[in-house]
Scaffold this motif. Structure first.
Motif, PDB file in Angstrom:
ATOM      1  N   VAL A 153       0.842  -1.193   0.000  1.00 50.12           N
ATOM      2  CA  VAL A 153       0.000   0.000   0.000  1.00 50.12           C
ATOM      3  C   VAL A 153       0.881   1.249   0.000  1.00 50.12           C
ATOM      4  N   ALA A 154       0.578   2.170  -0.909  1.00 42.67           N
ATOM      5  CA  ALA A 154       1.282   3.450  -0.985  1.00 42.67           C
ATOM      6  C   ALA A 154       0.571   4.462  -0.091  1.00 42.67           C
ATOM      7  N   TYR A 155       1.362   5.238   0.647  1.00 43.46           N
ATOM      8  CA  TYR A 155       0.765   6.233   1.539  1.00 43.46           C
ATOM      9  C   TYR A 155       1.702   7.418   1.678  1.00 43.46           C
ATOM     10  N   ARG A 156       1.181   8.476   2.269  1.00 44.40           N
ATOM     11  CA  ARG A 156       1.973   9.686   2.494  1.00 44.40           C
ATOM     12  C   ARG A 156       1.443  10.421   3.721  1.00 44.40           C
ATOM     13  N   PHE A 157       2.343  10.953   4.511  1.00 43.62           N
ATOM     14  CA  PHE A 157       1.994  11.799   5.643  1.00 43.62           C
ATOM     15  C   PHE A 157       2.323  13.251   5.338  1.00 43.62           C
ATOM     16  N   ASP A 158       1.486  14.174   5.838  1.00 39.90           N
ATOM     17  CA  ASP A 158       1.795  15.594   5.897  1.00 39.90           C
ATOM     18  C   ASP A 158       1.338  16.099   7.258  1.00 39.90           C
ATOM     19  N   GLY A 159       2.017  17.127   7.755  1.00 38.09           N
ATOM     20  CA  GLY A 159       1.597  17.735   9.015  1.00 38.09           C
ATOM     21  C   GLY A 159       2.399  17.262  10.212  1.00 38.09           C
ATOM     22  N   PRO A 160       2.145  17.867  11.371  1.00 38.30           N
ATOM     23  CA  PRO A 160       2.937  17.597  12.566  1.00 38.30           C
ATOM     24  C   PRO A 160       2.802  16.160  13.057  1.00 38.30           C
ATOM     25  N   GLU A 161       3.924  15.574  13.457  1.00 44.05           N
ATOM     26  CA  GLU A 161       3.955  14.156  13.811  1.00 44.05           C
ATOM     27  C   GLU A 161       3.180  13.831  15.076  1.00 44.05           C
ATOM     28  N   ASP A 162       3.044  14.792  15.984  1.00 53.39           N
ATOM     29  CA  ASP A 162       2.411  14.493  17.269  1.00 53.39           C
ATOM     30  C   ASP A 162       0.924  14.851  17.302  1.00 53.39           C
ATOM     31  N   ALA A 163       0.343  15.154  16.152  1.00 53.55           N
ATOM     32  CA  ALA A 163      -1.059  15.597  16.098  1.00 53.55           C
ATOM     33  C   ALA A 163      -2.008  14.419  15.873  1.00 53.55           C
ATOM     34  N   ALA A 191      -9.471   9.103   2.143  1.00 58.78           N
ATOM     35  CA  ALA A 191      -9.660   7.966   1.231  1.00 58.78           C
ATOM     36  C   ALA A 191     -10.265   8.446  -0.082  1.00 58.78           C
ATOM     37  N   ASN A 192      -9.705   7.960  -1.193  1.00 56.17           N
ATOM     38  CA  ASN A 192      -9.964   8.512  -2.529  1.00 56.17           C
ATOM     39  C   ASN A 192     -11.197   7.911  -3.200  1.00 56.17           C
ATOM     40  N   SER A 193     -11.548   8.530  -4.311  1.00 62.02           N
ATOM     41  CA  SER A 193     -12.607   8.025  -5.183  1.00 62.02           C
ATOM     42  C   SER A 193     -12.070   6.907  -6.085  1.00 62.02           C
ATOM     43  N   LEU A 194     -12.983   6.250  -6.759  1.00 63.64           N
ATOM     44  CA  LEU A 194     -12.638   5.318  -7.833  1.00 63.64           C
ATOM     45  C   LEU A 194     -11.860   6.076  -8.915  1.00 63.64           C
ATOM     46  N   MET A 195     -10.889   5.404  -9.539  1.00 58.85           N
ATOM     47  CA  MET A 195     -10.108   5.972 -10.658  1.00 58.85           C
ATOM     48  C   MET A 195      -9.284   7.188 -10.264  1.00 58.85           C
ATOM     49  N   SER A 196      -8.844   7.218  -8.998  1.00 60.05           N
ATOM     50  CA  SER A 196      -8.001   8.331  -8.572  1.00 60.05           C
ATOM     51  C   SER A 196      -6.861   7.787  -7.725  1.00 60.05           C
ATOM     52  N   ASN A 197      -5.945   8.665  -7.357  1.00 62.48           N
ATOM     53  CA  ASN A 197      -4.917   8.320  -6.378  1.00 62.48           C
ATOM     54  C   ASN A 197      -4.909   9.418  -5.318  1.00 62.48           C
ATOM     55  N   TYR A 198      -4.017   9.295  -4.346  1.00 61.98           N
ATOM     56  CA  TYR A 198      -4.122  10.224  -3.228  1.00 61.98           C
ATOM     57  C   TYR A 198      -3.781  11.671  -3.585  1.00 61.98           C
ATOM     58  N   SER A 199      -3.271  11.907  -4.801  1.00 62.68           N
ATOM     59  CA  SER A 199      -3.038  13.299  -5.205  1.00 62.68           C
ATOM     60  C   SER A 199      -4.345  14.064  -5.404  1.00 62.68           C
ATOM     61  N   MET A 200      -5.485  13.375  -5.419  1.00 66.27           N
ATOM     62  CA  MET A 200      -6.772  14.088  -5.526  1.00 66.27           C
ATOM     63  C   MET A 200      -7.015  14.998  -4.310  1.00 66.27           C
ATOM     64  N   TRP A 201      -6.250  14.790  -3.252  1.00 64.03           N
ATOM     65  CA  TRP A 201      -6.404  15.614  -2.045  1.00 64.03           C
ATOM     66  C   TRP A 201      -5.409  16.772  -1.998  1.00 64.03           C
ATOM     67  N   ARG A 226      -2.641  21.725  11.661  1.00 67.24           N
ATOM     68  CA  ARG A 226      -3.083  21.214  12.971  1.00 67.24           C
ATOM     69  C   ARG A 226      -3.061  19.695  13.050  1.00 67.24           C
ATOM     70  N   TYR A 227      -3.271  19.024  11.912  1.00 69.02           N
ATOM     71  CA  TYR A 227      -3.461  17.565  11.919  1.00 69.02           C
ATOM     72  C   TYR A 227      -2.355  16.842  11.161  1.00 69.02           C
ATOM     73  N   ARG A 228      -2.148  15.602  11.526  1.00 66.07           N
ATOM     74  CA  ARG A 228      -1.248  14.691  10.812  1.00 66.07           C
ATOM     75  C   ARG A 228      -2.093  14.043   9.718  1.00 66.07           C
ATOM     76  N   VAL A 229      -1.920  14.460   8.483  1.00 59.26           N
ATOM     77  CA  VAL A 229      -2.776  14.007   7.383  1.00 59.26           C
ATOM     78  C   VAL A 229      -2.147  12.771   6.734  1.00 59.26           C
ATOM     79  N   LEU A 230      -2.916  11.693   6.708  1.00 57.05           N
ATOM     80  CA  LEU A 230      -2.482  10.431   6.109  1.00 57.05           C
ATOM     81  C   LEU A 230      -3.341  10.165   4.877  1.00 57.05           C
ATOM     82  N   ARG A 231      -2.673  10.086   3.727  1.00 57.39           N
ATOM     83  CA  ARG A 231      -3.358   9.724   2.479  1.00 57.39           C
ATOM     84  C   ARG A 231      -2.817   8.379   2.015  1.00 57.39           C
TER      85      ARG A 231
END
Length: 271
Positions: free
Chosen positions: A17-27, A33-43, A53-58
């Motif tokens: 599974v491919a994933y990516r974090f953005d944002g502060p580690e302690d948040a 979660a994406n739509s059909l026919m997309s990847n996490y760059s849709m966010w 404020r949040y640790r964003v996981l895609r």
């Protein structure tokens, strides 16, 4: 400090599974979660509005983006189990969940079956059932015959209003490349899960704070379908975004981001 990392992969449920974090580690973590026919760059249009404020996981669901394609068909419950396995592997107990379209279908499963893992649910441009079956069979035939290029123009017309397609060619081109990056096998595997989904009664089990957000002009997951979610999920809040079709997060990012951020903050402030 906001830390950015590039794509990573991890094995969950026997799947890369491919994933990516953005944002502060302690948040607190926001899982998107994406739509059909997309990847996490849709966010990409939305992460900056959350990552202060949040640790964003895609992540990319199976058969999409940088994640592995396994033989299908898949089910929405299987895809939800993948998401929970990803959280387990990353040692994340609980998340604010944001899902659009198919991502929202996964979110319904998460809220009903894994309530202890969810602070809040944002179900965007989604539905609990997606008939008719023959519509999906027609799309599968096109995909087998012409590949994903045979579906791309129709998909873009469902995802965005005509005025947006006209005025935002760069956004549309980015989305077009994202769609074309989807493999036929992964598309059919995931679309079969949507075709076979019947989750309306499951919605009664959801007790987590829930936002239903949908584009007024969405022809794929309609206002009527959003209203079903709103009626079936106890205490849920429904917001319509004007002048937006299916990918309301890209067509009207300022409004989408404001509504989502205010909702998640309102829940997070009580934790």
């Amino acid at each position: 400090m906001t830390q950015k990392q590039d794509q990573q992969t991890i094995t969950v449920n026997g799947l890369e599974v491919a994933y990516r974090f953005d944002g502060p580690e302690d948040a607190h973590v926001v899982l998107m979660a994406n739509s059909l026919m997309s990847n996490y760059s849709m966010w990409d249009w939305n992460v900056p509005a959350l990552a202060d404020r949040y640790r964003v996981l895609r992540y990319d669901k199976r058969g999409h983006g940088g994640s592995q394609t396994t033989s299908g068909p898949y089910s929405i419950s299987q895809l939800a189990d993948d998401a929970v396995a990803l959280l387990d592997a990353l040692k994340i107990d609980k998340v604010h969940f944001i899902g659009l379209s198919m991502g929202g279908m996964i979110g319904q499963q998460m809220g009903a079956r894994y309530p202890e893992r969810i602070y809040s649910l944002s179900l965007c441009d989604t539905a609990s059932e997606m008939p008719p079956r023959n519509l999906w069979e027609e799309r599968f035939e096109i995909a087998r015959k012409d590949g994903i290029p045979g579906l791309v123009d129709g998909t873009i017309k469902r995802w965005f209003t005509a005025p947006f397609i006209e005025r935002a060619p760069q956004d549309i081109d980015k989305v077009r490349q994202m769609i074309l990056g989807t493999g036929v096998e992964g598309y059919i595997g995931c679309a079969s899960a949507v075709r076979d989904m019947a989750q309306t009664t499951m919605l009664l089990k959801i007790k987590t704070p829930t936002l239903i957000l949908t584009g007024r002009q969405d022809p794929a997951c309609t206002v009527e379908q959003a209203t079903v979610l709103n009626r079936m999920i106890d205490g849920s809040k429904m917001v319509l975004i004007e002048e937006a079709a299916h990918l309301s997060n890209i067509e009207q990012p300022a409004v989408f981001n404001q509504v989502i951020r205010e909702f998640i903050d309102s829940v997070d402030n009580t934790l």
